[in-house]
Enzyme design. Structure first.
Site, short mmCIF file in Angstrom:
data_model
loop_
_atom_site.label_atom_id
_atom_site.label_comp_id
_atom_site.label_asym_id
_atom_site.label_seq_id
_atom_site.Cartn_x
_atom_site.Cartn_y
_atom_site.Cartn_z
N TYR A 259 7.35 4.70 14.64
CA TYR A 259 6.65 3.77 13.70
C TYR A 259 7.17 3.61 12.25
O TYR A 259 7.56 4.74 11.65
CB TYR A 259 5.16 3.93 13.50
CG TYR A 259 4.41 3.00 12.45
CD1 TYR A 259 4.23 1.72 12.75
CD2 TYR A 259 4.06 3.66 11.20
CE1 TYR A 259 3.49 1.19 11.67
CE2 TYR A 259 3.54 2.97 10.14
CZ TYR A 259 3.25 1.73 10.46
OH TYR A 259 2.65 1.01 9.40
N GLY A 260 7.47 2.51 11.58
CA GLY A 260 8.28 2.38 10.28
C GLY A 260 7.63 3.37 9.28
O GLY A 260 8.54 3.94 8.61
N LYS A 268 7.62 5.88 2.21
CA LYS A 268 6.71 6.79 1.53
C LYS A 268 7.14 8.16 1.57
O LYS A 268 6.84 9.01 0.73
CB LYS A 268 5.56 6.80 2.66
CG LYS A 268 4.93 5.49 2.94
CD LYS A 268 4.50 4.76 1.75
CE LYS A 268 3.50 3.57 2.07
NZ LYS A 268 3.12 2.60 0.94
N SER A 310 -3.70 0.57 1.02
CA SER A 310 -2.88 -0.26 1.92
C SER A 310 -4.08 -1.26 2.45
O SER A 310 -5.23 -0.80 2.38
CB SER A 310 -2.32 0.44 3.13
OG SER A 310 -1.24 1.22 2.82
N LYS A 314 -2.72 -5.85 -1.82
CA LYS A 314 -1.47 -5.51 -2.86
C LYS A 314 -0.57 -6.76 -2.64
O LYS A 314 -0.02 -7.08 -3.67
CB LYS A 314 -1.08 -4.16 -2.30
CG LYS A 314 -0.31 -3.45 -3.49
CD LYS A 314 0.09 -2.03 -2.69
CE LYS A 314 0.84 -1.21 -3.86
NZ LYS A 314 1.18 0.07 -3.26
N ASP A 337 5.01 -2.56 -3.57
CA ASP A 337 4.45 -1.53 -3.00
C ASP A 337 4.65 -0.22 -4.06
O ASP A 337 3.78 0.65 -3.95
CB ASP A 337 5.15 -1.04 -1.61
CG ASP A 337 4.21 -0.19 -0.75
OD1 ASP A 337 3.24 -0.03 -1.16
OD2 ASP A 337 4.94 0.77 -0.32
N SER A 427 -0.11 -4.32 12.52
CA SER A 427 1.27 -4.88 12.67
C SER A 427 1.70 -5.20 11.37
O SER A 427 1.29 -5.71 10.48
CB SER A 427 0.94 -6.44 13.86
OG SER A 427 0.25 -7.11 13.08
N ARG A 428 3.24 -5.39 11.50
CA ARG A 428 4.13 -5.39 10.18
C ARG A 428 5.13 -6.29 10.05
O ARG A 428 5.45 -7.06 11.28
CB ARG A 428 4.62 -3.97 9.88
CG ARG A 428 3.59 -2.92 9.71
CD ARG A 428 3.18 -2.66 8.19
NE ARG A 428 2.03 -1.94 8.07
CZ ARG A 428 1.72 -1.55 6.91
NH1 ARG A 428 2.46 -1.86 5.52
NH2 ARG A 428 0.74 -0.82 6.68
#
Length: 644
Positions: A259-260, A268, A310, A314, A337, A427-428
């Site tokens: 996962y990203g 991050k 999140s 934003k 971000d 989901s992204r």
């Protein structure tokens, strides 16, 4: 694999894990998802097979000997089939996309509906950041602080080396050089990520300035500062999933996830967890903040940084479109971000270290965020959204009627009658910032943009008014330090619970949060022209559970008041919690659906709710041990006295 064989494999893995638990070799958790993994794919299959490298691709080694030595060390440990040195070129990207399509890592979308865009599906057990498996590895637990999971560095290195030993057999090792920040910025940081995931490479190309540009920035000096990042999918098993940060070594190791948020180590991991540690050490700020520009019809421009957890609007705020009533006003996006800020001439100047947007898709529409919709029309990598029968993507909240049939994020048939959501709530999309039609012209300025205001804001259904201004920097630090929000799907765990999230950095501060607060206070002491600090809440609800404020573009009405406060042009009421606008201070003309009574409720400070709030502040500070600076305790005492 036949069903019986899958069952035997699952039982074998369970027995193996149970033995490891008893022997104390790994930090192991529940193994309920093993059967799910077995059913989804052959458990022992290699999820990242090697690729054949044509001539002229994947062979651009850097000249820096420190990088070469480190890559060789990881090669000996992981034993890959081959090594792919990324250069960030179009030819390389086209080749990796083609290979990803062959191996079903990506699905090509309809070229007319979503040009040069692709869909990726992650394992169902691997769909969000995993804070419980994220560790800060410092010599002492006190250095990591009470808000981080701590792990002793030597033991953690040993454990991770055991997991990585031979982990890339039969796979390709990709070496991804990248920089975070504009190429000529003094804040820019260099990183190298080793990974066995093509999805990671393709995403890093979107999210960072990747390839030759980083190699040139690093140069030949073997003592130059750069971040070492290692990622391996392993077998995508939640029992072997760890994201570990070593601040003193400027190093990150992530295993067991695809996962990203767990594997794009630039984001991050480097930009915030390692970045915040470096920022304190080097005298700047690394913050979980968007940066936007606001230009009035008269041509006067201000820049604002804002920290929201999140899924609290934003990206919407970073790409805000003013209502028609605000004709002539312009809002531009520097970043959505992360903000890196340094002091120059007594002010804070900010850069966006990223090169793309990694946003939450559900709820994104032409109504909620038209500029985001324009940004993801092309050149976008989607993760865990639904696939329509005509090769387009769909998610809950997208414009128009739901499709009559689609393939959901798990790869199953879906219709509007299905009980499951078509797209995962987390989901992204990953899309280049160049796609943003309102990208600020100074986004590549290495000196950054001057910050006039800092905004904190969370998702609160009560207590917090629509907007208020802190009395000064110290009070503003207290406002940020006690900020809270109702949890969302962006992080695993319960949804809808209120948790303290100081400066929206709770999951991302790479050292003791008390020292982080101290760094904020010390930064304020160095500023002769500090930004004003505000708190906003777009999510306050009435007694019947309905949102009181329309949000979206109408947030411009609050932003205008903030800018006017920066210029000293508009009034406010001094309340117990800060300066609050009077109704006449806000431009409410042509605002539909909000009555005067609702506005009064939005701006109200309920003493009973705030008594509970400051009690929660005290409990939160107590949970942080003795590290909270005395200035913040004093701020809480003064707030309590004002409320009395």
């Amino acid at each position: 694999m036949p069903g019986c064989a899958r069952l035997r494999a699952s039982q074998t893995i369970k027995k193996f894990l149970e033995k490891r638990r008893k022997r104390g070799k790994f930090v192991l958790r529940a193994i309920d998802e093993i059967n799910t993994i077995s059913d989804r794919r052959e458990f022992m299959n290699n999820p990242a097979p090697a690729i054949s490298l044509p001539a002229g691709i994947g062979d651009q080694k850097p000249a820096n000997q420190a990088v070469l030595d480190w890559v060789h060390e990881i090669e000996l440990l992981t034993q890959p089939e081959n090594i792919f040195w990324c250069d960030g070129s179009e030819r390389e990207n086209d080749f990796l996309i083609a290979e990803s399509l062959k191996q079903n890592v990506l699905l090509k979308l309809n070229e007319k509906k979503a040009p040069r865009s692709y869909l990726h599906r992650s394992n169902p057990n691997d769909v969000a950041r995993v804070e419980q498996f994220t560790f800060i590895c410092t010599p002492t637990k006190a250095e990591a602080g009470p808000t981080n999971n701590w792990s002793e560095p030597a033991e953690t290195y040993s454990k991770l080396q055991g997991l990585l030993k031979g982990a890339m057999r039969g796979r390709t090792m990709f070496v991804v050089p990248y920089i975070m920040g504009p190429p000529d910025s003094p804040l820019t940081k260099i990183g190298f990520e080793i990974t066995d995931s093509k999805y990671v490479v393709l995403s890093m190309r979107i999210m960072t300035r990747m390839g030759e540009i980083a190699v040139k920035r690093l140069g030949h000096d073997p003592k130059a500062e750069w971040n070492r990042g290692v990622h391996s999918l392993l077998d995508v098993n939640p029992e072997r999933r760890f994201i570990c940060h070593f601040p003193q070594d400027n190093a990150i190791i992530s295993v067991g996830s695809g996962y990203g948020g767990n594997v794009l180590l630039s984001k991050k991991c480097l930009a915030l967890r390692i970045g915040s540690y470096l920022a304190r050490k080097q005298g700047w700020l690394a913050e979980h903040m968007l940066i936007l520009g606001v230009e009035s019809p008269a041509g006067k421009k201000h820049y604002v940084a804002a920290a929201f957890p999140s899924a609290c609007g934003k990206t919407n705020f970073a790409m805000l479109i003013p209502p028609k009533h605000f004709a002539g006003w312009k809002v531009t996006t520097v970043g959505d971000d992360i903000a890196w800020m340094q002091i120059r001439d007594g002010r804070l100047w900010a850069v966006n270290p990223e090169n793309g947007y990694f946003g939450v898709v559900p709820g994104t529409s032409c109504k909620s965020n038209p500029n985001a919709m324009k940004s993801i029309e092309r050149d976008t990598l989607y993760t865990n959204v639904a696939l329509t029968d005509d090769g387009d993507v769909w998610w809950e909240g997208k414009d128009g009627a739901p499709p009559k049939h689609a393939i959901d994020w798990r790869g199953n048939d879906w219709t509007p009658d299905s009980k499951e959501k078509a797209a995962h709530p987390n989901s992204r999309f990953a899309t280049p910032m160049r796609n943003n039609p309102v990208l600020d012209p100074h986004v590549e300025d290495g000196n950054g943009v001057p910050i006039s205001a800092i905004i904190f804001g969370g998702r609160r259904s009560d207590t917090m008014p629509l907007v208020f201004q802190a009395f000064d920097w110290e009070h503003g630090t207290y406002v940020g330090a006690t900020m809270a929000s109702e949890t969302t799907a962006a992080a695993t765990g319960a949804v809808g619970q209120v948790r303290r999230d100081p400066m929206a950095m709770l999951p991302f501060c790479g050292y003791n949060i008390g020292d982080y607060f101290r760094h904020w206070l010390e930064t304020g002491n160095r500023l002769t022209n500090p930004p004003l600090i505000f708190h906003v809440n777009w999510f306050r609800k009435s007694a019947d559970g309905k949102f009181l404020w329309p949000g979206f573009g109408d947030n411009m009405r609050v932003l205008e008041w903030i800018i006017d406060r920066c210029e000293g042009r508009v009034g406010a009421t001094e309340s117990t919690i800060g300066y609050i606008p009077r109704m006449q201070d806000l431009d409410l003309d042509e605002l539909s659906g909000v009555t005067p009574n609702q506005m009064r409720e939005l701006l109200n400070v309920n003493a009973e709710e705030w008594q509970k709030e400051i009690s929660d502040h005290a409990k939160f500070f107590e949970s942080l041990g003795g590290g909270v600076p005395k200035e913040l305790h004093t701020q809480r005492e003064q707030l309590a006295a004002r409320l009395r």
